[in-house]
Design a protein around this motif. Structure first.
Motif, short mmCIF file in Angstrom:
data_model
loop_
_atom_site.label_atom_id
_atom_site.label_comp_id
_atom_site.label_asym_id
_atom_site.label_seq_id
_atom_site.Cartn_x
_atom_site.Cartn_y
_atom_site.Cartn_z
N ALA A 45 0.74 -1.14 -0.20
CA ALA A 45 0.16 -0.07 -0.02
C ALA A 45 0.75 1.29 -0.01
O ALA A 45 0.70 2.21 -0.75
CB ALA A 45 -0.94 -0.03 1.14
N ALA A 46 2.00 1.14 0.76
CA ALA A 46 2.85 2.33 0.88
C ALA A 46 3.67 2.79 -0.45
O ALA A 46 3.65 3.50 -1.13
CB ALA A 46 3.68 2.22 2.00
N GLY A 47 4.05 1.44 -1.02
CA GLY A 47 4.83 1.49 -2.08
C GLY A 47 3.88 2.18 -3.40
O GLY A 47 4.38 2.73 -4.30
N GLY A 48 2.71 1.68 -3.41
CA GLY A 48 1.83 2.32 -4.50
C GLY A 48 1.40 3.72 -4.25
O GLY A 48 1.50 4.38 -5.22
N LEU A 49 1.32 4.15 -3.06
CA LEU A 49 1.20 5.76 -2.84
C LEU A 49 2.62 6.51 -3.26
O LEU A 49 2.43 7.57 -3.87
CB LEU A 49 0.94 5.98 -1.30
N CYS A 50 3.65 5.79 -2.74
CA CYS A 50 4.85 6.48 -2.69
C CYS A 50 5.83 6.22 -4.14
O CYS A 50 6.74 6.86 -4.01
CB CYS A 50 5.75 6.51 -1.63
N GLY A 51 5.50 5.17 -4.67
CA GLY A 51 6.22 4.69 -5.90
C GLY A 51 7.67 4.01 -5.59
O GLY A 51 8.52 4.07 -6.47
N PHE A 52 7.68 3.51 -4.36
CA PHE A 52 8.78 2.47 -4.17
C PHE A 52 8.28 1.00 -4.28
O PHE A 52 7.17 0.72 -4.21
CB PHE A 52 9.64 2.91 -2.80
N SER A 53 9.38 0.20 -4.64
CA SER A 53 9.13 -1.16 -4.68
C SER A 53 9.63 -2.09 -3.33
O SER A 53 10.71 -1.41 -2.69
CB SER A 53 9.71 -1.69 -6.04
N PHE A 54 9.36 -3.26 -3.28
CA PHE A 54 10.19 -4.07 -2.23
C PHE A 54 10.22 -5.29 -2.85
O PHE A 54 9.60 -5.77 -3.80
CB PHE A 54 9.50 -3.97 -1.11
N ASP B 268 5.33 -17.13 4.25
CA ASP B 268 5.60 -15.95 4.67
C ASP B 268 6.72 -15.50 3.73
O ASP B 268 7.40 -16.56 3.33
CB ASP B 268 5.99 -15.69 5.90
N ASP B 269 6.89 -14.02 3.57
CA ASP B 269 7.81 -13.72 2.87
C ASP B 269 9.14 -13.11 3.77
O ASP B 269 8.64 -12.42 4.77
CB ASP B 269 7.41 -12.53 2.01
N PHE B 270 10.49 -13.30 3.31
CA PHE B 270 11.56 -12.84 4.00
C PHE B 270 12.00 -11.60 3.19
O PHE B 270 12.51 -11.46 2.35
CB PHE B 270 12.56 -13.88 3.94
N ILE B 271 11.48 -10.35 3.67
CA ILE B 271 11.81 -9.14 3.16
C ILE B 271 13.53 -8.70 2.87
O ILE B 271 13.80 -8.74 3.77
CB ILE B 271 11.01 -7.96 3.71
N THR B 272 13.76 -8.76 1.73
CA THR B 272 15.17 -8.27 1.54
C THR B 272 15.53 -6.86 1.03
O THR B 272 16.57 -6.60 1.13
CB THR B 272 15.68 -9.44 0.31
N ARG B 273 14.36 -6.24 0.44
CA ARG B 273 14.72 -4.98 0.01
C ARG B 273 13.38 -4.15 0.26
O ARG B 273 12.44 -4.68 -0.41
CB ARG B 273 15.00 -4.90 -1.58
N ILE B 274 13.58 -2.92 0.68
CA ILE B 274 12.42 -1.61 0.40
C ILE B 274 12.80 -0.72 -0.17
O ILE B 274 14.21 0.03 0.51
CB ILE B 274 11.70 -1.54 1.94
N GLY B 275 12.70 -0.25 -1.17
CA GLY B 275 13.33 1.04 -2.01
C GLY B 275 14.58 0.70 -2.19
O GLY B 275 14.77 -0.42 -2.96
N THR B 276 15.75 1.48 -2.00
CA THR B 276 16.90 0.95 -2.27
C THR B 276 17.72 0.45 -1.12
O THR B 276 18.94 0.16 -1.28
CB THR B 276 17.69 2.53 -2.55
#
Length: 141
Positions: free
Chosen positions: A69-78, A88-96
């Motif tokens: 939701a935040a990525g859609g609002l602000c234009g970043f990916s993860f 479940d997902d092990f998050i490795t990247r948010i933005g840069t």
């Protein structure tokens, strides 16, 4: 008879979200989220609704759906890698900010200032709570 099938609607949660990257705040503010399918480059597409791994009895928004939701609002990916055994997902990247850079710095999720006992697709933040995604969460003060 309910012609609009309101009984099948799932709740949308509103809570405070902050995402602290390696060198900047990626997002800070109120976010609305609900259950959804998530797609990441490394993890593919999977359902993320809080019922993952039988963590909760009914679907709702989660720590990872808030990223979408935040990525859609602000234009970043993860990105993240999906574990079918944990659902479940092990998050490795948010933005840069990327933990795959060999830095031994990893993303962590905190709910009301405490590490969550479950992963991002299992964590259903209650309305009004504080959710933090933090880069290098396990070494930071």
């Amino acid at each position: 008879m309910d012609p609009y099938n309101f009984s099948s609607l799932t709740p949308i949660n509103s809570f405070n979200l902050r995402i602290e990257g390696e060198s900047e705040t990626v997002y800070e503010g109120v976010i609305l989220t609900g259950p959804k399918d998530i797609t990441t480059p490394s993890g593919g597409t999977y359902l993320c609704d809080g019922t993952n791994n039988s963590a909760n009895p009914s679907p709702a928004g989660t720590g990872i759906t808030c990223l979408a939701a935040a990525g859609g609002l602000c234009g970043f990916s993860f990105d993240g890698t999906y574990s079918s055994s944990f659902q479940d997902d092990f998050i490795t990247r948010i933005g840069t900010s990327d933990s795959n850079s060999g830095s031994n710095k990893f993303w962590g999720i905190l709910l009301d200032y405490a590490f969550t006992p479950a992963g991002g697709c299992e964590t259903q933040p209650p309305a009004g709570s504080e959710l933090l995604w933090a880069f290098d969460a396990f070494n930071a003060n």
